[in-house]
Design a protein around this motif. Structure first.
Motif, PDB file in Angstrom:
ATOM      1  N   TYR A   1     -19.463 -33.860  11.072  1.00  0.00           N
ATOM      2  CA  TYR A   1     -19.876 -34.724  12.263  1.00  0.00           C
ATOM      3  C   TYR A   1     -21.088 -33.937  12.622  1.00  0.00           C
ATOM      4  CZ  TYR A   1     -20.437 -35.302  17.314  1.00  0.00           C
ATOM      5  OH  TYR A   1     -20.839 -35.512  18.700  1.00  0.00           O
ATOM      6  N   GLN A   2     -21.376 -32.521  12.609  1.00  0.00           N
ATOM      7  CA  GLN A   2     -22.238 -31.786  13.171  1.00  0.00           C
ATOM      8  C   GLN A   2     -23.495 -32.002  12.232  1.00  0.00           C
ATOM      9  OE1 GLN A   2     -20.707 -27.802  12.858  1.00  0.00           O
ATOM     10  NE2 GLN A   2     -19.684 -28.135  14.828  1.00  0.00           N
ATOM     11  N   ALA A   3     -23.261 -32.378  10.959  1.00  0.00           N
ATOM     12  CA  ALA A   3     -24.619 -32.507   9.986  1.00  0.00           C
ATOM     13  C   ALA A   3     -24.674 -34.007  10.156  1.00  0.00           C
ATOM     14  CB  ALA A   3     -23.739 -32.519   8.601  1.00  0.00           C
ATOM     15  N   ALA A   4     -24.015 -34.994  10.565  1.00  0.00           N
ATOM     16  CA  ALA A   4     -24.354 -36.230  10.614  1.00  0.00           C
ATOM     17  C   ALA A   4     -25.426 -36.279  12.108  1.00  0.00           C
ATOM     18  CB  ALA A   4     -23.283 -37.296  10.851  1.00  0.00           C
ATOM     19  N   VAL A   5     -24.938 -35.646  13.057  1.00  0.00           N
ATOM     20  CA  VAL A   5     -25.649 -35.703  14.349  1.00  0.00           C
ATOM     21  C   VAL A   5     -27.048 -34.962  14.120  1.00  0.00           C
ATOM     22  CG1 VAL A   5     -25.769 -34.740  16.655  1.00  0.00           C
ATOM     23  CG2 VAL A   5     -23.480 -35.632  15.647  1.00  0.00           C
ATOM     24  N   ALA A   6     -27.223 -33.986  13.380  1.00  0.00           N
ATOM     25  CA  ALA A   6     -28.636 -33.304  12.837  1.00  0.00           C
ATOM     26  C   ALA A   6     -29.256 -34.454  12.186  1.00  0.00           C
ATOM     27  CB  ALA A   6     -28.089 -32.327  12.378  1.00  0.00           C
ATOM     28  N   HIS A   7     -28.682 -34.995  11.189  1.00  0.00           N
ATOM     29  CA  HIS A   7     -29.382 -36.037  10.437  1.00  0.00           C
ATOM     30  C   HIS A   7     -29.871 -37.075  11.290  1.00  0.00           C
ATOM     31  CE1 HIS A   7     -30.117 -38.711   6.838  1.00  0.00           C
ATOM     32  NE2 HIS A   7     -29.751 -39.739   7.588  1.00  0.00           N
ATOM     33  N   ALA A   8     -29.148 -37.828  12.339  1.00  0.00           N
ATOM     34  CA  ALA A   8     -29.523 -38.755  13.102  1.00  0.00           C
ATOM     35  C   ALA A   8     -30.753 -38.418  14.162  1.00  0.00           C
ATOM     36  CB  ALA A   8     -28.209 -39.241  14.055  1.00  0.00           C
ATOM     37  N   SER A   9     -30.911 -36.960  14.524  1.00  0.00           N
ATOM     38  CA  SER A   9     -31.971 -36.424  15.137  1.00  0.00           C
ATOM     39  C   SER A   9     -33.159 -36.174  14.479  1.00  0.00           C
ATOM     40  CB  SER A   9     -31.564 -35.113  15.907  1.00  0.00           C
ATOM     41  OG  SER A   9     -31.265 -34.032  15.050  1.00  0.00           O
ATOM     42  N   THR A  10     -33.173 -35.892  13.333  1.00  0.00           N
ATOM     43  CA  THR A  10     -34.452 -35.851  12.411  1.00  0.00           C
ATOM     44  C   THR A  10     -34.928 -37.181  12.014  1.00  0.00           C
ATOM     45  OG1 THR A  10     -33.014 -35.248  10.322  1.00  0.00           O
ATOM     46  CG2 THR A  10     -33.712 -33.485  11.995  1.00  0.00           C
ATOM     47  N   THR A  11     -34.190 -38.134  11.684  1.00  0.00           N
ATOM     48  CA  THR A  11     -34.604 -39.274  10.989  1.00  0.00           C
ATOM     49  C   THR A  11     -34.508 -40.589  11.888  1.00  0.00           C
ATOM     50  OG1 THR A  11     -32.258 -39.863  10.268  1.00  0.00           O
ATOM     51  CG2 THR A  11     -33.276 -38.315   8.921  1.00  0.00           C
ATOM     52  N   GLY A  12     -33.912 -40.402  12.940  1.00  0.00           N
ATOM     53  CA  GLY A  12     -33.932 -41.701  13.832  1.00  0.00           C
ATOM     54  C   GLY A  12     -32.912 -42.477  13.299  1.00  0.00           C
ATOM     55  N   ALA A  13     -32.071 -42.111  12.711  1.00  0.00           N
ATOM     56  CA  ALA A  13     -30.855 -43.310  12.162  1.00  0.00           C
ATOM     57  C   ALA A  13     -29.888 -43.361  13.290  1.00  0.00           C
ATOM     58  CB  ALA A  13     -30.048 -42.702  11.145  1.00  0.00           C
ATOM     59  N   VAL A  14     -29.393 -44.776  13.574  1.00  0.00           N
ATOM     60  CA  VAL A  14     -28.567 -45.029  14.639  1.00  0.00           C
ATOM     61  C   VAL A  14     -27.294 -44.221  14.369  1.00  0.00           C
ATOM     62  CG1 VAL A  14     -26.935 -46.678  15.590  1.00  0.00           C
ATOM     63  CG2 VAL A  14     -29.515 -47.043  15.359  1.00  0.00           C
ATOM     64  N   TYR A  15     -26.616 -43.409  15.133  1.00  0.00           N
ATOM     65  CA  TYR A  15     -25.452 -42.739  14.709  1.00  0.00           C
ATOM     66  C   TYR A  15     -24.277 -43.444  15.131  1.00  0.00           C
ATOM     67  CZ  TYR A  15     -21.768 -39.350  14.434  1.00  0.00           C
ATOM     68  OH  TYR A  15     -20.612 -38.648  14.035  1.00  0.00           O
ATOM     69  N   CYS A  16     -23.327 -43.571  14.260  1.00  0.00           N
ATOM     70  CA  CYS A  16     -22.206 -44.741  14.464  1.00  0.00           C
ATOM     71  C   CYS A  16     -21.093 -43.230  14.679  1.00  0.00           C
ATOM     72  CB  CYS A  16     -21.968 -45.528  13.366  1.00  0.00           C
ATOM     73  SG  CYS A  16     -23.305 -46.676  13.351  1.00  0.00           S
ATOM     74  N   HIS A  17     -20.368 -43.301  15.707  1.00  0.00           N
ATOM     75  CA  HIS A  17     -19.176 -42.154  15.794  1.00  0.00           C
ATOM     76  C   HIS A  17     -18.020 -42.877  15.178  1.00  0.00           C
ATOM     77  CE1 HIS A  17     -16.485 -39.492  17.437  1.00  0.00           C
ATOM     78  NE2 HIS A  17     -17.686 -38.477  17.778  1.00  0.00           N
ATOM     79  N   ALA A  18     -17.255 -41.914  14.481  1.00  0.00           N
ATOM     80  CA  ALA A  18     -15.933 -42.456  13.960  1.00  0.00           C
ATOM     81  C   ALA A  18     -15.123 -43.250  15.065  1.00  0.00           C
ATOM     82  CB  ALA A  18     -15.417 -41.461  13.267  1.00  0.00           C
ATOM     83  N   TYR A  19     -15.187 -42.711  16.469  1.00  0.00           N
ATOM     84  CA  TYR A  19     -14.287 -43.223  17.272  1.00  0.00           C
ATOM     85  C   TYR A  19     -14.834 -43.088  18.643  1.00  0.00           C
ATOM     86  CZ  TYR A  19     -13.000 -38.169  17.158  1.00  0.00           C
ATOM     87  OH  TYR A  19     -12.970 -36.885  17.347  1.00  0.00           O
ATOM     88  N   ASP A  20     -15.636 -42.187  19.070  1.00  0.00           N
ATOM     89  CA  ASP A  20     -15.949 -41.771  20.426  1.00  0.00           C
ATOM     90  C   ASP A  20     -17.300 -42.321  20.900  1.00  0.00           C
ATOM     91  OD1 ASP A  20     -15.249 -40.820  22.954  1.00  0.00           O
ATOM     92  OD2 ASP A  20     -16.043 -38.828  22.638  1.00  0.00           O
TER      93      ASP A  20
END
Length: 312
Positions: A129-148
């Protein structure tokens, strides 16, 4: 944080994108025999997660948040990743999925088959999760949380609206497995004031149970046979709020009871599900949840992404 209105919006938004999965009556092999199974493992990608994935991505596109060249990113032990990879492919955008190192090969192989870029980080969902959030912040990808996330939980809740329509007024209680709690939150919001929801959790990953005891979401240990799909370290804020608001009760089942319920689904009904899906039935077969005389029950069988080598 989500209500029935949000779930109804999600149902309209995702109409034609997700499957209306069937319900069947358990019959004399289960007590009570009138119990119905919601066969959500027949959903696209083999779990309920496709509902939230489509709702999240379509909502982001409506709101101008989705860059089609960058797409979406998700952290998942498997099922949420599969769902978002599938939904992204159907909507023509790329998906990057961060998974824990121990994610089941059957799920990782399918992620790649859907065209997703798969990145392994850490040993638990929290690290991915931490790695995915970092990826979203640097690339602009839409973050899709697994549940929250509201759209994720509301999308999952469309299952509850379906179930209500399929069973009609003849339903008192729905048993739902809980990890991070997105499905439970969506179903409880969809059925609020009409049908009670009972959350069923592995004793080895009691996220909601611990939160209700503490009065707020808290970290728990992650282990056991269902950890690949119910392995969140803590229940989501949305799930906790909805559970408290709607009076969701939590019951715990053991490793042995989960395994036995999964085997029974295969032996008695020839239904093959992952351990996380069998958790809901384990509440009944173990006696962790004892229905009142005449109580009308539904058991959500939420995922089938499993290997078959250990089924008898």
């Amino acid at each position: 944080m989500i209500t029935r209105v949000d779930v109804e919006v999600a149902a309209r938004r995702t109409a034609g994108r997700t499957r209306r999965t069937p319900v069947v009556t358990a019959g004399p092999d289960l007590v009570p025999p009138e119990t119905v199974f919601k066969l959500e493992f027949l959903q696209h990608t083999g779990s309920f997660k496709a509902r939230g994935a489509f709702n999240r991505i379509l909502a982001a596109a409506e709101q101008g948040q989705l860059d089609p060249s960058v797409g979406v990113v998700v952290a998942s032990g498997g099922n949420a990743g599969l769902a978002n990879a599938y939904a992204a492919a159907q909507l023509g955008v790329p998906a990057t999925v961060f998974v824990p190192q121990g994610a089941p090969p059957v799920k990782v192989d399918r992620l790649r088959a859907y065209g997703a870029t798969v990145v392994a980080r850490g040993n638990e969902y929290a690290e991915a999760y931490q790695a995915a959030v970092a990826h979203a912040s640097t690339t602009g990808a839409v973050y899709c949380h697994a549940y929250d996330q509201p759209e994720i939980a509301a999308g999952a809740g469309t299952l509850g609206l379906e179930l209500r329509d399929q069973v009609g007024g003849g339903l008192d209680t729905v048993l739902v497995a809980v990890g991070g709690g997105g499905l439970m939150a969506g179903v409880a919001a969809a059925l609020e004031g009409e049908v009670r929801v009972v959350a069923v959790e592995p004793a080895s990953v009691p996220t909601l149970h611990a939160a209700l005891s503490a009065g707020a979401p808290v970290d728990v240990g992650v282990s056991g046979v269902a950890a690949d799909s119910l392995g969140a370290r803590r229940v989501g804020d949305i799930a906790f709020e909805v559970a408290v608001r709607t009076g969701v009760r939590s019951v715990l089942v053991s490793e042995e009871e989960i395994v036995a319920a999964r085997h029974r689904l295969w032996q008695d009904w020839r239904v093959a599900v992952e351990h996380g899906a069998a958790v809901a039935l384990a509440a009944l077969t173990s006696g962790a949840y004892v229905p009142e005389p005449g109580e009308r029950l539904a058991v959500v069988l939420c995922g089938a992404n499993t290997g078959l080598h250990d089924l008898p």
